[in-house]
Design an enzyme around this catalytic site. Structure first.
Site, short mmCIF file in Angstrom:
data_model
loop_
_atom_site.label_atom_id
_atom_site.label_comp_id
_atom_site.label_asym_id
_atom_site.label_seq_id
_atom_site.Cartn_x
_atom_site.Cartn_y
_atom_site.Cartn_z
N SER A 1 1.10 -1.25 0.13
CA SER A 1 0.11 -0.05 0.00
C SER A 1 1.05 1.24 -0.02
O SER A 1 1.98 1.23 0.36
CB SER A 1 -0.79 0.07 1.20
OG SER A 1 -1.56 1.31 1.49
N TYR B 1 -2.16 -1.66 10.18
CA TYR B 1 -2.06 -1.54 8.83
C TYR B 1 -0.68 -0.94 8.44
O TYR B 1 -0.08 -1.77 7.37
CB TYR B 1 -3.36 -0.69 8.34
CG TYR B 1 -3.49 -0.84 6.65
CD1 TYR B 1 -4.14 -2.08 6.30
CD2 TYR B 1 -3.01 -0.06 5.90
CE1 TYR B 1 -4.55 -2.24 4.76
CE2 TYR B 1 -3.34 0.14 4.51
CZ TYR B 1 -4.20 -1.06 4.06
OH TYR B 1 -4.14 -1.16 2.57
P1 NAD Z 1 -11.43 -6.32 -0.63
O1 NAD Z 1 -11.94 -6.03 0.65
O2 NAD Z 1 -12.01 -5.97 -1.91
O3 NAD Z 1 -10.80 -7.80 -1.13
C1 NAD Z 1 -10.31 -8.44 0.01
C2 NAD Z 1 -10.06 -9.77 -0.51
O4 NAD Z 1 -9.45 -10.50 0.52
C3 NAD Z 1 -11.29 -10.26 -0.21
O5 NAD Z 1 -11.26 -11.43 -1.35
C4 NAD Z 1 -11.43 -11.25 0.84
O6 NAD Z 1 -12.44 -12.31 0.74
C5 NAD Z 1 -10.31 -11.54 1.21
N1 NAD Z 1 -9.73 -12.01 2.45
C6 NAD Z 1 -9.96 -11.20 3.40
N2 NAD Z 1 -9.61 -11.67 4.55
C7 NAD Z 1 -9.08 -13.00 4.27
C8 NAD Z 1 -8.65 -14.11 4.84
N3 NAD Z 1 -8.34 -14.08 6.14
N4 NAD Z 1 -8.15 -15.21 4.19
C9 NAD Z 1 -8.28 -14.94 2.82
N5 NAD Z 1 -9.06 -14.01 2.18
C10 NAD Z 1 -9.16 -13.02 3.17
O7 NAD Z 1 -9.99 -5.31 -0.78
P2 NAD Z 1 -9.15 -4.73 -1.73
O8 NAD Z 1 -9.43 -3.24 -1.49
O9 NAD Z 1 -9.27 -5.30 -3.02
O10 NAD Z 1 -7.70 -4.84 -0.93
C11 NAD Z 1 -6.82 -5.97 -1.24
C12 NAD Z 1 -5.33 -5.67 -0.91
O11 NAD Z 1 -5.06 -4.46 -1.46
C13 NAD Z 1 -5.44 -5.47 0.55
O12 NAD Z 1 -4.10 -6.11 0.88
C14 NAD Z 1 -5.21 -3.87 0.80
O13 NAD Z 1 -4.66 -3.77 1.97
C15 NAD Z 1 -4.64 -3.34 -0.49
N6 NAD Z 1 -4.90 -2.14 -0.76
C16 NAD Z 1 -6.00 -1.67 -0.99
C17 NAD Z 1 -6.09 -0.29 -1.33
C18 NAD Z 1 -7.40 0.10 -1.89
O14 NAD Z 1 -7.64 1.41 -1.87
N7 NAD Z 1 -8.47 -0.64 -2.15
C19 NAD Z 1 -5.12 0.64 -1.16
C20 NAD Z 1 -3.96 0.15 -0.90
C21 NAD Z 1 -3.69 -1.08 -0.54
#
Ligand code: NAD
Length: 276
Positions: free
Chosen positions: A158, A171
């Site tokens: 991130s 986080y």
């Molecule tokens: P999201 O909530 O849409 O998806 C998260 C995914 O992780 C889902 O498929 C969920 O089922 C899965 N998950 C959660 N807990 C789990 C577990 N214990 N075991 C297996 N799977 C699990 O989130 P996103 O926004 O797509 O985020 C994905 C990654 O990107 C994360 O690591 C997040 O920190 C990172 N990220 C997101 C953003 C953003 O703006 N969306 C920005 C920076 C980083």
């Protein structure tokens, strides 16, 4: 119709640049993970999806991804907070695909609270899912990548792996840790064709972010549009959310042979946020 990003990836690499490769993408039933899995499948890789959700909907997405891209797509519901479940997922992926060439540690959760009130159980869960799971996944797959002289490890960190914000202690700590882990794996794998890189998104439009927008709008009693403009996109100079397709395109590039010398990096995809 092709999305613009797909067209760019196709023209850069040719279609099916990852034919014969197989990948595990954690947390790929939603958001960024789904976008990356989709891009890898489009590039010809077999993919194991992972995550939580409605089984019927997951099966529909799995079958569609397989049909549209003519690749093998599997699903495993392993809980990334459980090291043993991660090892068993890797065993099942090996049995299904024969080998694993690409691992994308993407599953992640968030909790926002001042440090004095931050629940210890949330700290532990965020460390387990956002950081330790990546270690366990690499440990279970690195040996075979090194032996074959090709491997691609991508950790979805991130912008919070590079800079901090208040109220996100677990986080930010986990994502900084993930960037550190990426560097160590890169150094160990460098002579053996195994690269490791972290992708550092700013705000990307996904269910995780939609939930945070709703929560903040409710807790501050303001409209969603104001939260989007004044909180989420305030420090993102492009003034728009990044897209899951952009994360997918970068992942295909990092997995390609063209990126063989790119390792140990933490690449911001944040619309200029960390340039401040
Ligand atoms: P999201 O909530 O849409 O998806 C998260 C995914 O992780 C889902 O498929 C969920 O089922 C899965 N998950 C959660 N807990 C789990 C577990 N214990 N075991 C297996 N799977 C699990 O989130 P996103 O926004 O797509 O985020 C994905 C990654 O990107 C994360 O690591 C997040 O920190 C990172 N990220 C997101 C953003 C953003 O703006 N969306 C920005 C920076 C980083």
């Amino acid at each position: 119709m092709l999305k613009a990003t797909d067209a760019v990836v196709d023209s850069m690499f040719g279609r099916r640049t990852l034919e014969g490769r197989s990948a595990i993408v954690t947390g790929s039933t939603s958001g960024i993970g789904f976008g990356i899995a989709q891009a890898l499948a489009r590039a010809g890789a077999a993919v194991m999806l992972n995550g939580f959700g409605d089984p019927a909907e997951i099966e529909r997405q799995r079958a569609k991804m397989a049909d549209e891209n003519d690749v093998d797509v599997a699903f495993d519901s392993a809980d990334m907070s459980r090291p043993e479940a991660i090892r068993m997922m890797v065993e099942r992926a090996n049995a299904r695909f024969g080998q694993i060439d690409i691992v994308i540690s993407n599953a992640g959760i968030q909790h926002v609270a001042p440090i004095a009130e931050f629940p210890a159980a949330k700290w532990d869960a965020i460390m387990a899912i956002n950081l330790s799971a990546a270690f366990h996944l690499v440990q279970a797959t690195y040996g075979q990548m090194r032996a074959r002289g090709y491997g691609r490890i991508i950790n979805v960190a991130s912008a919070h792996g590079l800079v901090a914000s208040p109220f996100k202690s677990a986080y930010v700590a986990a994502k900084h840790g993930l960037v550190g882990l990426t560097k160590v794996v890169a150094l160990e794998g460098a002579e053996f064709g195994v690269t490791a890189n972290a992708i550092c998104p700013g705000y990307v439009w996904t269910p995780l972010v939609e939930q945070q927008i709703d929560d903040q709008a409710k807790s501050h009693g303001v409209a969603r549009d104001s939260v989007i403009r004044d909180v989420f996109l305030k420090n993102q100079p492009t003034k728009r959310f990044a897209t899951v397709e952009e994360m997918g395109a970068l992942s295909v590039f990092l997995c390609s042979t063209a990126a063989a010398s790119i390792t140990g990096t933490a690449i911001p995809v944040d619309g200029g946020w960390t340039a401040h």
